[in-house]
Write a protein that holds these residues in place. Structure first.
Motif, mmCIF file in Angstrom:
data_model
loop_
_atom_site.group_PDB
_atom_site.id
_atom_site.type_symbol
_atom_site.label_atom_id
_atom_site.label_comp_id
_atom_site.label_asym_id
_atom_site.label_seq_id
_atom_site.Cartn_x
_atom_site.Cartn_y
_atom_site.Cartn_z
ATOM 1 N N SER A 162 -8.605 3.851 12.318
ATOM 2 C CA SER A 162 -9.394 2.644 11.880
ATOM 3 C C SER A 162 -8.891 1.482 12.437
ATOM 4 C CB SER A 162 -8.941 2.328 10.350
ATOM 5 O OG SER A 162 -9.491 3.384 9.611
ATOM 6 N N ALA A 163 -7.831 1.419 12.918
ATOM 7 C CA ALA A 163 -7.458 -0.049 13.630
ATOM 8 C C ALA A 163 -7.949 -0.229 15.135
ATOM 9 C CB ALA A 163 -5.894 0.076 13.669
ATOM 10 N N GLY A 164 -7.921 -1.329 15.445
ATOM 11 C CA GLY A 164 -8.596 -1.688 16.608
ATOM 12 C C GLY A 164 -7.559 -1.146 17.955
ATOM 13 N N SER A 165 -6.138 -1.611 17.678
ATOM 14 C CA SER A 165 -5.050 -1.186 18.618
ATOM 15 C C SER A 165 -3.951 -1.364 17.560
ATOM 16 C CB SER A 165 -4.907 -2.030 19.638
ATOM 17 O OG SER A 165 -4.583 -3.342 19.521
ATOM 18 N N VAL A 166 -2.751 -0.556 18.026
ATOM 19 C CA VAL A 166 -1.622 -0.287 17.257
ATOM 20 C C VAL A 166 -0.481 -0.505 18.072
ATOM 21 C CG1 VAL A 166 -0.158 1.005 15.834
ATOM 22 C CG2 VAL A 166 -2.561 1.684 15.642
ATOM 23 N N TRP A 167 0.305 -1.755 17.640
ATOM 24 C CA TRP A 167 1.557 -2.043 18.283
ATOM 25 C C TRP A 167 2.766 -1.753 17.372
ATOM 26 C CZ3 TRP A 167 1.535 -5.139 23.002
ATOM 27 C CH2 TRP A 167 0.240 -5.159 23.372
ATOM 28 N N LEU A 168 3.775 -1.162 17.971
ATOM 29 C CA LEU A 168 5.037 -1.156 17.313
ATOM 30 C C LEU A 168 6.195 -1.984 17.867
ATOM 31 C CD1 LEU A 168 6.745 0.641 15.481
ATOM 32 C CD2 LEU A 168 7.452 2.163 17.274
ATOM 33 N N ALA A 169 6.728 -2.753 16.862
ATOM 34 C CA ALA A 169 7.703 -3.689 17.006
ATOM 35 C C ALA A 169 9.070 -3.151 17.411
ATOM 36 C CB ALA A 169 7.813 -4.942 16.030
ATOM 37 N N LEU A 174 -5.084 4.281 0.224
ATOM 38 C CA LEU A 174 -5.181 4.541 1.807
ATOM 39 C C LEU A 174 -6.344 3.904 1.926
ATOM 40 C CD1 LEU A 174 -3.690 6.050 4.392
ATOM 41 C CD2 LEU A 174 -5.087 8.072 3.544
ATOM 42 N N ALA A 175 -7.549 4.359 1.169
ATOM 43 C CA ALA A 175 -8.935 3.676 1.394
ATOM 44 C C ALA A 175 -8.776 2.216 1.496
ATOM 45 C CB ALA A 175 -9.793 4.351 0.360
ATOM 46 N N ARG A 176 -7.932 1.364 0.639
ATOM 47 C CA ARG A 176 -8.094 0.056 0.776
ATOM 48 C C ARG A 176 -7.375 -0.575 2.134
ATOM 49 N NH1 ARG A 176 -4.848 -2.359 -2.520
ATOM 50 N NH2 ARG A 176 -3.788 -0.665 -3.531
ATOM 51 N N LEU A 177 -6.176 0.275 2.456
ATOM 52 C CA LEU A 177 -5.561 0.023 3.681
ATOM 53 C C LEU A 177 -6.514 0.060 5.047
ATOM 54 C CD1 LEU A 177 -3.104 -0.598 5.229
ATOM 55 C CD2 LEU A 177 -2.403 1.585 5.132
ATOM 56 N N VAL A 193 5.522 8.640 7.384
ATOM 57 C CA VAL A 193 4.214 7.911 7.889
ATOM 58 C C VAL A 193 3.203 8.402 8.426
ATOM 59 C CG1 VAL A 193 5.798 5.492 8.503
ATOM 60 C CG2 VAL A 193 5.403 7.263 10.222
ATOM 61 N N SER A 194 3.175 9.767 8.300
ATOM 62 C CA SER A 194 1.973 10.564 8.809
ATOM 63 C C SER A 194 0.693 10.025 8.356
ATOM 64 C CB SER A 194 2.124 12.054 8.627
ATOM 65 O OG SER A 194 2.147 12.301 7.277
ATOM 66 N N GLU A 195 0.355 9.912 7.005
ATOM 67 C CA GLU A 195 -0.951 9.416 6.591
ATOM 68 C C GLU A 195 -1.239 7.971 7.035
ATOM 69 O OE1 GLU A 195 0.476 12.415 3.644
ATOM 70 O OE2 GLU A 195 1.562 10.723 4.640
ATOM 71 N N LEU A 196 -0.158 7.345 6.931
ATOM 72 C CA LEU A 196 -0.476 5.921 7.557
ATOM 73 C C LEU A 196 -0.795 5.884 9.120
ATOM 74 C CD1 LEU A 196 -0.296 2.707 7.649
ATOM 75 C CD2 LEU A 196 2.368 2.957 8.308
ATOM 76 N N PHE A 197 -0.184 6.655 9.969
ATOM 77 C CA PHE A 197 -0.474 6.766 11.378
ATOM 78 C C PHE A 197 -1.801 7.200 11.625
ATOM 79 C CE2 PHE A 197 3.915 6.282 13.675
ATOM 80 C CZ PHE A 197 3.909 5.346 13.265
ATOM 81 N N ALA A 198 -2.227 8.216 10.542
ATOM 82 C CA ALA A 198 -3.796 8.799 10.637
ATOM 83 C C ALA A 198 -4.813 7.762 10.368
ATOM 84 C CB ALA A 198 -3.641 10.032 9.892
ATOM 85 N N PHE A 249 0.857 -1.171 -0.041
ATOM 86 C CA PHE A 249 0.030 -0.138 0.102
ATOM 87 C C PHE A 249 0.870 1.334 -0.069
ATOM 88 C CE2 PHE A 249 -2.287 -3.292 2.131
ATOM 89 C CZ PHE A 249 -3.457 -3.321 1.538
ATOM 90 N N GLU A 250 0.361 2.293 -0.505
ATOM 91 C CA GLU A 250 0.911 3.630 -0.448
ATOM 92 C C GLU A 250 0.128 4.687 0.157
ATOM 93 O OE1 GLU A 250 2.173 4.792 -4.485
ATOM 94 O OE2 GLU A 250 3.369 2.910 -4.925
ATOM 95 N N PRO A 251 0.396 4.831 1.457
ATOM 96 C CA PRO A 251 -0.764 5.682 2.009
ATOM 97 C C PRO A 251 -0.734 6.906 1.853
ATOM 98 C CG PRO A 251 0.630 4.284 3.732
ATOM 99 C CD PRO A 251 1.279 4.239 2.320
ATOM 100 N N THR A 252 0.107 7.484 0.703
ATOM 101 C CA THR A 252 0.128 8.772 0.175
ATOM 102 C C THR A 252 -0.897 8.904 -0.914
ATOM 103 O OG1 THR A 252 2.094 8.331 -1.146
ATOM 104 C CG2 THR A 252 2.295 9.856 0.897
ATOM 105 N N ASN A 253 -1.463 7.758 -1.549
ATOM 106 C CA ASN A 253 -2.295 7.649 -2.537
ATOM 107 C C ASN A 253 -3.767 7.284 -1.950
ATOM 108 O OD1 ASN A 253 -4.047 5.742 -4.409
ATOM 109 N ND2 ASN A 253 -2.371 6.173 -5.915
ATOM 110 N N PRO A 254 -4.589 8.224 -2.416
ATOM 111 C CA PRO A 254 -6.166 8.091 -1.702
ATOM 112 C C PRO A 254 -6.677 6.907 -1.807
ATOM 113 C CG PRO A 254 -5.772 10.333 -2.566
ATOM 114 C CD PRO A 254 -4.473 9.763 -2.910
ATOM 115 N N ASP A 255 -6.642 6.312 -2.932
ATOM 116 C CA ASP A 255 -7.110 5.168 -3.178
ATOM 117 C C ASP A 255 -6.642 3.891 -2.399
ATOM 118 O OD1 ASP A 255 -9.058 6.542 -5.117
ATOM 119 O OD2 ASP A 255 -7.866 5.723 -6.665
#
Length: 259
Positions: A119-126, A84-87, A109-114, A76-82
């Protein structure tokens, strides 16, 4: 009779203003008394044992690679709106595990984190060097300002800079070896995670009721380096000094923003 009445109305003197000042912060200067979170002595090692939580079972792994993210075999490319919507649809309501590479920066990663925040239930960072992870509350710059404005003691944050870590609170910064430098300066060319852990232990002792802390990396910081810093919040496996870990990320650009 007049003397008796006067005695009944006698009031205790007001507390001097000096006594109303907040208790001063402890210091990380050499010779400070060690704490339970110390890794040994007043001059702890740069290296520190890596602690955290067990990796979340069943969470899809999201491998970061610059401005792309890979989930299983799909990129996925979070800077691409389509894209990002799929993600967003892919992670809706699910726990996710972010796996950083060595070269992805917070600014990428600002768009990804947003979308993960919304949307995510919870976010974990490895952690990049050990099989542990950290559950995060993601806040953009506006969300961070709102958090700071809340009326609560402490408001503890780790400011991650190129020259070290600044440990800031609602009553000022934790003093370090250099009054004009960061609380935990870079040592031997590396971030001093052992001293950072010790400093966080001092803050926990000062703000015993504080249960959350925010990591505020400069936006040119690698995501992997932010994950390493989060490890200093833990004093042993599964035992954080603060229950809630917040990570501050750059606010994504909106359509029409200058630049």
């Amino acid at each position: 009779m007049g003397l008796a009445l006067t005695g009944c109305r006698e009031e205790k003197p007001a507390q001097p203003l000096q006594s109303l000042k907040p208790e001063p912060l402890p210091s990380l200067t050499p010779g400070t008394q060690a704490t339970a979170a110390d890794d040994g002595g007043a001059r702890p090692r740069v290296d520190a044992p890596v602690y955290g939580e067990k990796l979340p079972a069943g969470a899809p792994r999201m491998a970061l690679a610059g401005e792309q993210v890979r989930v299983d075999a799909e990129t996925f490319e979070p800077t691409n709106p389509d894209s990002l919507a799929r993600l967003a649809s892919r992670v809706k309501g699910r726990d996710v595990l972010l796996v950083p590479d060595a070269d992805t920066f917070l600014a990428q990663v600002s768009e990804l984190f947003a979308v993960l925040r919304d949307s995510a239930g919870s976010v974990w960072l490895a952690h990049p060097d050990a099989p542990v992870a950290y559950r995060l509350v993601l806040r953009d710059e506006e969300g961070f300002r709102e958090w700071l404005a809340e009326v609560a003691p402490g408001k503890l944050r780790i400011i991650q800079r190129a020259d070290g870590f600044e440990l800031s609170t609602s009553v000022g910064k934790l003093p370090g070896p250099d009054a004009n430098g960061p609380s935990v300066p870079v040592r031997e060319g590396r971030q001093d995670l052992a001293m950072l852990r010790r400093g966080l232990g001092l803050l926990k002792g000062r703000f015993k009721q504080s249960e959350d802390i925010c990591l505020v990396p400069s936006f040119g910081t690698e995501v992997a380096q932010a994950a390493r810093a989060l490890g200093a919040v833990y004093t042993s496996p599964g035992e954080p000094l603060f229950e809630t870990l917040c990570l501050v990320y750059p606010t994504p650009r909106r359509a029409g923003d200058a630049g």
